[in-house]
Design a protein around this motif. Structure first.
Motif, PDB file in Angstrom:
ATOM      1  N   ARG A  92       0.842  -1.192   0.000  1.00  0.00           N
ATOM      2  CA  ARG A  92       0.000   0.000   0.000  1.00  0.00           C
ATOM      3  C   ARG A  92       0.874   1.238   0.000  1.00  0.00           C
ATOM      4  NH1 ARG A  92      -1.432  -2.561   4.284  1.00  0.00           N
ATOM      5  NH2 ARG A  92      -0.738  -0.812   5.570  1.00  0.00           N
ATOM      6  N   GLU A  93       0.406   2.285  -0.632  1.00  0.00           N
ATOM      7  CA  GLU A  93       1.148   3.543  -0.617  1.00  0.00           C
ATOM      8  C   GLU A  93       1.290   4.023   0.827  1.00  0.00           C
ATOM      9  OE1 GLU A  93      -0.617   6.886  -2.713  1.00  0.00           O
ATOM     10  OE2 GLU A  93       1.393   7.602  -3.248  1.00  0.00           O
ATOM     11  N   GLY A  94       2.522   4.392   1.204  1.00  0.00           N
ATOM     12  CA  GLY A  94       2.774   4.876   2.549  1.00  0.00           C
ATOM     13  C   GLY A  94       3.119   3.785   3.550  1.00  0.00           C
ATOM     14  N   GLN A  95       3.046   2.528   3.122  1.00  0.00           N
ATOM     15  CA  GLN A  95       3.327   1.399   4.028  1.00  0.00           C
ATOM     16  C   GLN A  95       4.831   1.248   4.225  1.00  0.00           C
ATOM     17  OE1 GLN A  95       1.883  -2.339   2.389  1.00  0.00           O
ATOM     18  NE2 GLN A  95       3.111  -3.549   3.810  1.00  0.00           N
ATOM     19  N   PRO A  96       5.306   1.178   5.482  1.00  0.00           N
ATOM     20  CA  PRO A  96       6.722   0.848   5.678  1.00  0.00           C
ATOM     21  C   PRO A  96       6.931  -0.634   5.358  1.00  0.00           C
ATOM     22  CG  PRO A  96       5.683   1.719   7.688  1.00  0.00           C
ATOM     23  CD  PRO A  96       4.590   1.362   6.739  1.00  0.00           C
ATOM     24  N   LEU A 175       6.588  -4.721  -8.872  1.00  0.00           N
ATOM     25  CA  LEU A 175       6.330  -4.174  -7.543  1.00  0.00           C
ATOM     26  C   LEU A 175       5.172  -3.200  -7.709  1.00  0.00           C
ATOM     27  CD1 LEU A 175       9.065  -2.870  -5.087  1.00  0.00           C
ATOM     28  CD2 LEU A 175       6.822  -1.814  -5.256  1.00  0.00           C
ATOM     29  N   MET A 176       4.039  -3.543  -7.110  1.00  0.00           N
ATOM     30  CA  MET A 176       2.847  -2.688  -7.246  1.00  0.00           C
ATOM     31  C   MET A 176       2.612  -1.953  -5.949  1.00  0.00           C
ATOM     32  SD  MET A 176       1.328  -2.585 -10.143  1.00  0.00           S
ATOM     33  CE  MET A 176      -0.162  -1.759  -9.578  1.00  0.00           C
ATOM     34  N   ILE A 177       2.499  -0.646  -6.063  1.00  0.00           N
ATOM     35  CA  ILE A 177       2.114   0.145  -4.889  1.00  0.00           C
ATOM     36  C   ILE A 177       0.685   0.607  -5.134  1.00  0.00           C
ATOM     37  CG2 ILE A 177       2.637   2.135  -3.456  1.00  0.00           C
ATOM     38  CD1 ILE A 177       5.535   1.920  -4.291  1.00  0.00           C
ATOM     39  N   ASP A 178      -0.229   0.059  -4.346  1.00  0.00           N
ATOM     40  CA  ASP A 178      -1.635   0.355  -4.558  1.00  0.00           C
ATOM     41  C   ASP A 178      -1.994   1.703  -3.953  1.00  0.00           C
ATOM     42  OD1 ASP A 178      -2.334  -1.975  -5.987  1.00  0.00           O
ATOM     43  OD2 ASP A 178      -2.279  -3.115  -4.121  1.00  0.00           O
ATOM     44  N   SER A 179      -2.766   2.447  -4.715  1.00  0.00           N
ATOM     45  CA  SER A 179      -3.184   3.776  -4.305  1.00  0.00           C
ATOM     46  C   SER A 179      -4.498   3.679  -3.566  1.00  0.00           C
ATOM     47  CB  SER A 179      -3.360   4.627  -5.564  1.00  0.00           C
ATOM     48  OG  SER A 179      -4.209   5.710  -5.294  1.00  0.00           O
ATOM     49  N   PRO A 180      -4.709   4.586  -2.619  1.00  0.00           N
ATOM     50  CA  PRO A 180      -6.042   4.606  -1.993  1.00  0.00           C
ATOM     51  C   PRO A 180      -7.131   5.020  -2.985  1.00  0.00           C
ATOM     52  CG  PRO A 180      -4.625   6.383  -1.132  1.00  0.00           C
ATOM     53  CD  PRO A 180      -3.793   5.568  -2.064  1.00  0.00           C
ATOM     54  N   ASN A 181      -6.721   5.619  -4.118  1.00  0.00           N
ATOM     55  CA  ASN A 181      -7.716   6.030  -5.109  1.00  0.00           C
ATOM     56  C   ASN A 181      -8.170   4.831  -5.932  1.00  0.00           C
ATOM     57  OD1 ASN A 181      -7.164   8.669  -4.287  1.00  0.00           O
ATOM     58  ND2 ASN A 181      -5.428   8.766  -5.707  1.00  0.00           N
ATOM     59  N   ASP A 182      -9.401   4.863  -6.380  1.00  0.00           N
ATOM     60  CA  ASP A 182      -9.979   3.777  -7.156  1.00  0.00           C
ATOM     61  C   ASP A 182      -9.299   3.705  -8.525  1.00  0.00           C
ATOM     62  OD1 ASP A 182     -11.525   1.923  -8.363  1.00  0.00           O
ATOM     63  OD2 ASP A 182     -13.376   3.095  -8.328  1.00  0.00           O
ATOM     64  N   PRO A 183      -8.736   2.555  -8.867  1.00  0.00           N
ATOM     65  CA  PRO A 183      -8.065   2.454 -10.163  1.00  0.00           C
ATOM     66  C   PRO A 183      -9.034   2.321 -11.340  1.00  0.00           C
ATOM     67  CG  PRO A 183      -8.007   0.339  -9.054  1.00  0.00           C
ATOM     68  CD  PRO A 183      -8.697   1.298  -8.127  1.00  0.00           C
ATOM     69  N   GLY A 184     -10.339   2.301 -11.098  1.00  0.00           N
ATOM     70  CA  GLY A 184     -11.291   2.114 -12.189  1.00  0.00           C
ATOM     71  C   GLY A 184     -11.679   0.654 -12.301  1.00  0.00           C
ATOM     72  N   ARG A 185     -12.662   0.388 -13.135  1.00  0.00           N
ATOM     73  CA  ARG A 185     -13.225  -0.964 -13.199  1.00  0.00           C
ATOM     74  C   ARG A 185     -12.423  -1.836 -14.155  1.00  0.00           C
ATOM     75  NH1 ARG A 185     -16.558  -4.098 -16.094  1.00  0.00           N
ATOM     76  NH2 ARG A 185     -16.908  -2.578 -17.757  1.00  0.00           N
ATOM     77  N   TYR A 186     -12.091  -3.016 -13.693  1.00  0.00           N
ATOM     78  CA  TYR A 186     -11.524  -4.027 -14.589  1.00  0.00           C
ATOM     79  C   TYR A 186     -11.904  -5.397 -14.046  1.00  0.00           C
ATOM     80  CZ  TYR A 186      -7.908  -4.165 -11.000  1.00  0.00           C
ATOM     81  OH  TYR A 186      -7.252  -4.268  -9.805  1.00  0.00           O
ATOM     82  N   ASP A 187     -11.851  -6.403 -14.927  1.00  0.00           N
ATOM     83  CA  ASP A 187     -12.286  -7.749 -14.548  1.00  0.00           C
ATOM     84  C   ASP A 187     -11.128  -8.692 -14.280  1.00  0.00           C
ATOM     85  OD1 ASP A 187     -15.213  -7.317 -15.048  1.00  0.00           O
ATOM     86  OD2 ASP A 187     -14.422  -6.824 -17.029  1.00  0.00           O
TER      87      ASP A 187
END
Ligand SMILES: [Cu+2]
Length: 493
Positions: A92-96, A175-187
């Motif tokens: 997650r973004e901001g995660q140590p 390496l994926m850093i997930d944003s708290p913002n919605d990335p939009g719809r995907y399946d």
């Protein structure tokens, strides 16, 4: 084709300078023979289970391994956790985060966190002062995960003439850093890394590195350099993730789905292009950073180090080859079968329209605030220097330079990249993002990247806010160029 035939063709490619046309059509024939089978393994990396009982969030073990690129095509390399790509590191973004790295090889290694804002001491570059992970030893990397987006990690050791070290090996992963913002719809979300294998040196031209004759080439000299070009790194085998086209499980989709593809060029040497017949790619992010103007394109171009995030609407049922438009690359393995549910036919390839890749279409029109300083960087080739290898000059000198590039914290810098060579170069700045201002005279705004292709004899201008104190490495992401001079170190004064 039996193994001996394949190996013979492969060797013919290896030893025959200029023998690009002799590459095996093996991979494509595998794809064309493909019929639906029972799913065994999706063609993507998977989340590594969190290590428990310790203080680490992830563990990477660097060790020799083999990769079965296709039936009876097995290569040996060095990888992370016995898989290629290495495990998907998702945070997650901001995660140590704490990442334990175990080096089970005989040489020191560095893991670089590409596209992250991390301190120099953990960035994974010796030039910045990161300590190595010693042979048969371990080290922890600790940092806060930022910024959000598609990042990646890879070896950052020098390889020089050893084509079994550094980024020539399988030491790379998403390496994926997930944003708290919605990335939009995907399946469905898939991670696709483009690679070559079994590197060798040759005088063979790499088609996609040379300049497009229609480019403006603002940096082209009046008289061409008469010196013969040196040896370049080439490869006979290509793959997406760890499989040659047709050798792995297809990407299984259903009509109406939106597929989020995270594309990464993990190659140490080649720019690649990708097309999917009858479909278009909606480009939503470059180097993990959302673009101001998502656009539909038929062909993606992606250079070593770059990432492109796209959404593909699955609206043309069939069985298709997602592949490189250059026949020789696809036939050598650069592709993946995309199979709609209940479709049994052979995989189809169709050449895409002759579309040019242009970053600026994903930008916006906006004025850039005036920079505090402008730094011109001139890149030149010394063809066929020592060992018959091309050497590279940054402002007239091979790396290292003496305190040549200085940042002052909080200042805005405009960097002007003058490419006075006949190759395209993906230029990468560590620990920072820059904003594209101009490419070959075409203005744009809002495109944030960490790696930018400067075309042959081309010019790119980027703006950067110096807000990450610490030594900062800048280099061409082609390993051979980097190893032979194409690097610079920025210091904060
Ligand atoms: Cu380069």
């Amino acid at each position: 084709m039996n193994r001996r035939d394949f190996v013979r063709l492969g060797c013919a490619t290896v030893i025959g300078a200029g023998a690009g046309k002799m590459r095996p059509a093996f991979a494509e024939s595998l794809a064309l023979q493909h019929v639906a089978t029972t799913p065994q393994r999706p063609p993507m990396a998977h989340l590594e289970p969190k290590t428990t009982g310790g203080a680490v969030d992830f563990t990477l073990q660097i060790a020799p391994m083999t990769v079965e690129l296709a039936p009876q095509v097995v290569i040996s390399t060095i990888g992370y956790n016995n898989k290629v790509p290495g495990p998907l590191l998702r945070m997650r973004e901001g995660q140590p985060v704490t990442i334990g790295v175990v080096n089970d090889t005989d040489v020191p290694e560095y893991v670089h966190w590409h596209g992250l804002f991390v301190p120099s001491e953990v960035d994974g570059a010796a030039e910045e002062g990161t300590p190595p992970v010693p042979p048969h030893s371990r080290r922890r990397y600790q940092f806060v995960a930022k910024p959000a987006g598609s990042r990646w990690y890879h070896s950052h050791t020098m390889a020089m003439l050893d084509l079994h070290r550094g980024s020539y090996t399988g030491q790379f992963g998403f390496l994926m850093i997930d944003s708290p913002n919605d990335p939009g719809r995907y399946d469905q979300e898939v991670f696709l890394a483009l690679r070559e294998w079994e590197y060798f040196l040759s005088t063979m031209d790499q088609d996609d590195m040379a300049g497009d004759p229609n480019d403006p080439m603002p940096e082209k000299p009046a008289t061409p350099d008469p010196r013969p070009n040196g040896l370049e790194v080439n490869a006979p085998l290509y793959s997406i993730n760890d499989k040659m086209l047709g050798a792995g499980e297809p990407l299984r989709v259903q009509a109406g789905q939106r597929i989020l593809m995270h594309l990464l060029n993990a190659s140490p040497s080649q720019i690649h292009r990708l097309a999917l017949p009858a479909h278009k790619f909606l480009v939503i992010a470059l180097d993990g950073n959302p673009v101001p103007a998502p656009q539909l394109v038929s062909v993606i171009e992606i250079a070593p180090g770059e990432r492109v995030d796209v959404i593909v609407e699955m609206n043309q049922p069939g069985v298709w080859i997602l592949g490189e438009p250059r026949d020789v690359a696809r036939q050598s393995g650069m592709g993946l079968v995309v199979e709609y549910a209940n479709q049994q036919q052979r995989a189809t390839w169709l050449p895409p329209p002759n579309a040019r890749w242009d970053y600026t279409i994903f930008g916006k029109t906006a004025p850039h605030p005036a920079p505090d300083h402008t730094i011109d960087m001139v890149f030149e080739k010394v063809p066929g220097g020592p060992h018959g290898i091309n050497h590279w000059l940054v402002n007239g000198q091979e790396f290292p330079h003496q305190r040549e590039f200085i940042f002052r914290q909080g200042r805005r810098y405009r960097l002007v990249f003058h490419n006075r060579s006949d190759d395209a170069h993906p230029l990468h700045m560590h620990r920072h993002l820059f904003e594209l201002v101009e490419l070959n005279g075409k203005p744009t705004a809002g495109i944030k990247k960490d790696t930018v292709i400067v075309p042959a004899f081309g010019r790119a201008t980027v703006d950067l806010l110096a807000d990450q104190p610490g030594l900062t490495l800048f280099h061409c992401h082609i390993q051979q160029h980097m190893d032979f001079g194409f690097m610079a170190l920025f210091r904060y004064a």
